[in-house]
Write a protein that holds these residues in place. Sequence first.
Motif, PDB file in Angstrom:
ATOM      1  N   TYR A   1       5.728  22.034 -15.855  1.00  0.00           N
ATOM      2  CA  TYR A   1       6.651  23.127 -15.562  1.00  0.00           C
ATOM      3  C   TYR A   1       7.639  23.304 -16.715  1.00  0.00           C
ATOM      4  CZ  TYR A   1       9.961  26.024 -12.975  1.00  0.00           C
ATOM      5  OH  TYR A   1      10.790  27.032 -12.574  1.00  0.00           O
ATOM      6  N   MET A   2       8.174  22.201 -17.207  1.00  0.00           N
ATOM      7  CA  MET A   2       9.118  22.261 -18.328  1.00  0.00           C
ATOM      8  C   MET A   2       8.447  22.838 -19.567  1.00  0.00           C
ATOM      9  SD  MET A   2      12.063  21.353 -17.289  1.00  0.00           S
ATOM     10  CE  MET A   2      12.937  21.095 -18.798  1.00  0.00           C
TER      11      MET A   2
ATOM     12  N   THR B   1       0.836  -1.205   0.000  1.00  0.00           N
ATOM     13  CA  THR B   1       0.000   0.000   0.000  1.00  0.00           C
ATOM     14  C   THR B   1       0.867   1.249   0.000  1.00  0.00           C
ATOM     15  OG1 THR B   1      -1.773  -1.158   1.164  1.00  0.00           O
ATOM     16  CG2 THR B   1      -1.800   1.241   1.275  1.00  0.00           C
ATOM     17  N   GLN B   2       1.904   1.272   0.834  1.00  0.00           N
ATOM     18  CA  GLN B   2       2.800   2.429   0.887  1.00  0.00           C
ATOM     19  C   GLN B   2       3.522   2.632  -0.448  1.00  0.00           C
ATOM     20  OE1 GLN B   2       5.385   1.920   4.274  1.00  0.00           O
ATOM     21  NE2 GLN B   2       3.733   2.224   5.743  1.00  0.00           N
ATOM     22  N   VAL B   3       3.935   1.546  -1.090  1.00  0.00           N
ATOM     23  CA  VAL B   3       4.618   1.650  -2.380  1.00  0.00           C
ATOM     24  C   VAL B   3       3.653   2.224  -3.425  1.00  0.00           C
ATOM     25  CG1 VAL B   3       5.580   0.294  -4.296  1.00  0.00           C
ATOM     26  CG2 VAL B   3       6.353  -0.133  -1.955  1.00  0.00           C
ATOM     27  N   ARG B   4       2.410   1.757  -3.403  1.00  0.00           N
ATOM     28  CA  ARG B   4       1.417   2.278  -4.353  1.00  0.00           C
ATOM     29  C   ARG B   4       1.160   3.766  -4.118  1.00  0.00           C
ATOM     30  NH1 ARG B   4      -2.447  -2.948  -4.097  1.00  0.00           N
ATOM     31  NH2 ARG B   4      -1.366  -4.143  -5.689  1.00  0.00           N
ATOM     32  N   GLU B   5       1.072   4.159  -2.843  1.00  0.00           N
ATOM     33  CA  GLU B   5       0.864   5.579  -2.535  1.00  0.00           C
ATOM     34  C   GLU B   5       2.042   6.416  -3.023  1.00  0.00           C
ATOM     35  OE1 GLU B   5       0.228   5.694   1.687  1.00  0.00           O
ATOM     36  OE2 GLU B   5      -1.802   4.876   1.534  1.00  0.00           O
ATOM     37  N   ARG B   6       3.249   5.938  -2.770  1.00  0.00           N
ATOM     38  CA  ARG B   6       4.444   6.665  -3.211  1.00  0.00           C
ATOM     39  C   ARG B   6       4.507   6.725  -4.730  1.00  0.00           C
ATOM     40  NH1 ARG B   6       8.040   3.629   1.051  1.00  0.00           N
ATOM     41  NH2 ARG B   6       7.555   4.882   2.883  1.00  0.00           N
ATOM     42  N   SER B   7       4.130   5.636  -5.374  1.00  0.00           N
ATOM     43  CA  SER B   7       4.127   5.603  -6.833  1.00  0.00           C
ATOM     44  C   SER B   7       3.161   6.650  -7.384  1.00  0.00           C
ATOM     45  CB  SER B   7       3.730   4.206  -7.316  1.00  0.00           C
ATOM     46  OG  SER B   7       3.638   4.173  -8.713  1.00  0.00           O
ATOM     47  N   GLY B   8       1.991   6.770  -6.750  1.00  0.00           N
ATOM     48  CA  GLY B   8       1.024   7.791  -7.163  1.00  0.00           C
ATOM     49  C   GLY B   8       1.579   9.189  -6.982  1.00  0.00           C
ATOM     50  N   LYS B   9       2.251   9.427  -5.868  1.00  0.00           N
ATOM     51  CA  LYS B   9       2.858  10.742  -5.620  1.00  0.00           C
ATOM     52  C   LYS B   9       3.960  11.029  -6.634  1.00  0.00           C
ATOM     53  CE  LYS B   9       1.803  10.837  -0.692  1.00  0.00           C
ATOM     54  NZ  LYS B   9       2.320  10.745   0.673  1.00  0.00           N
ATOM     55  N   ILE B  10       4.740  10.021  -6.961  1.00  0.00           N
ATOM     56  CA  ILE B  10       5.809  10.194  -7.955  1.00  0.00           C
ATOM     57  C   ILE B  10       5.204  10.538  -9.316  1.00  0.00           C
ATOM     58  CG2 ILE B  10       7.582   8.944  -9.273  1.00  0.00           C
ATOM     59  CD1 ILE B  10       8.282   7.514  -6.593  1.00  0.00           C
ATOM     60  N   ASP B  11       4.121   9.858  -9.687  1.00  0.00           N
ATOM     61  CA  ASP B  11       3.456  10.170 -10.956  1.00  0.00           C
ATOM     62  C   ASP B  11       2.952  11.609 -10.979  1.00  0.00           C
ATOM     63  OD1 ASP B  11       3.923   7.683 -12.047  1.00  0.00           O
ATOM     64  OD2 ASP B  11       1.936   6.880 -11.542  1.00  0.00           O
ATOM     65  N   GLU B  12       2.371  12.053  -9.859  1.00  0.00           N
ATOM     66  CA  GLU B  12       1.893  13.436  -9.770  1.00  0.00           C
ATOM     67  C   GLU B  12       3.053  14.420  -9.915  1.00  0.00           C
ATOM     68  OE1 GLU B  12      -0.326  14.001  -6.142  1.00  0.00           O
ATOM     69  OE2 GLU B  12      -1.663  12.324  -6.594  1.00  0.00           O
ATOM     70  N   LEU B  13       4.167  14.150  -9.236  1.00  0.00           N
ATOM     71  CA  LEU B  13       5.338  15.020  -9.333  1.00  0.00           C
ATOM     72  C   LEU B  13       5.915  15.034 -10.749  1.00  0.00           C
ATOM     73  CD1 LEU B  13       7.135  14.158  -5.973  1.00  0.00           C
ATOM     74  CD2 LEU B  13       6.053  16.333  -6.579  1.00  0.00           C
ATOM     75  N   ARG B  14       5.926  13.867 -11.390  1.00  0.00           N
ATOM     76  CA  ARG B  14       6.433  13.794 -12.759  1.00  0.00           C
ATOM     77  C   ARG B  14       5.556  14.636 -13.689  1.00  0.00           C
ATOM     78  NH1 ARG B  14       4.887  11.489 -17.019  1.00  0.00           N
ATOM     79  NH2 ARG B  14       3.385  10.138 -15.994  1.00  0.00           N
TER      80      ARG B  14
END
Length: 155
Positions: free
Chosen positions: A131-132, A112-125
């Motif tokens: 921004y670019m 669950t934590q990995v999935r949450e982090r993956s979602g946050k990483i996708d949002e940041l990407r």
Amino acid sequence: RRKCDQLSRCALCSLRLAMSMPRRTARSQKPRSGPSGVEIDPQMLESVLEQVKSTSRTCSHHPEEKLTLFDLVDQEPVCPYCLIFGPHKNHPCVRLEELEEKVRDDIEEEITQVRERSGKIDELRKSAVQYMERLETVTADLSDKIDAKFAELEA
């Protein structure tokens, strides 16, 4: 050896049993600690569970007895006789089923934590890409303005 304050004794055989294993609530609590405060290595737990599942689940010293407990000091599955009379005497333990359940819960929590982090990483990407794109637009606009000014100065 540390004494465990969360142990109780079986009324029939005086076997010391941990009533429950504390749930891990924060990622920073690795390595895990059993009820006795003895550190439990997560990789070792998974390895033990795999060994237990792949073996007959019976004690090598008492073939008629199933491995139903987990010794928190020696960190291995044991039968009740080994815990009461054998080399694991007076060691704190938990039921193996409870330990298996805890490991499964911990693995599900990690997933669950990995999935949450993956979602946050996708949002940041996505934010970085946006921004670019904005930077490229602003850069192109500035370049056009600079070119226009140079053209104006040259005329």
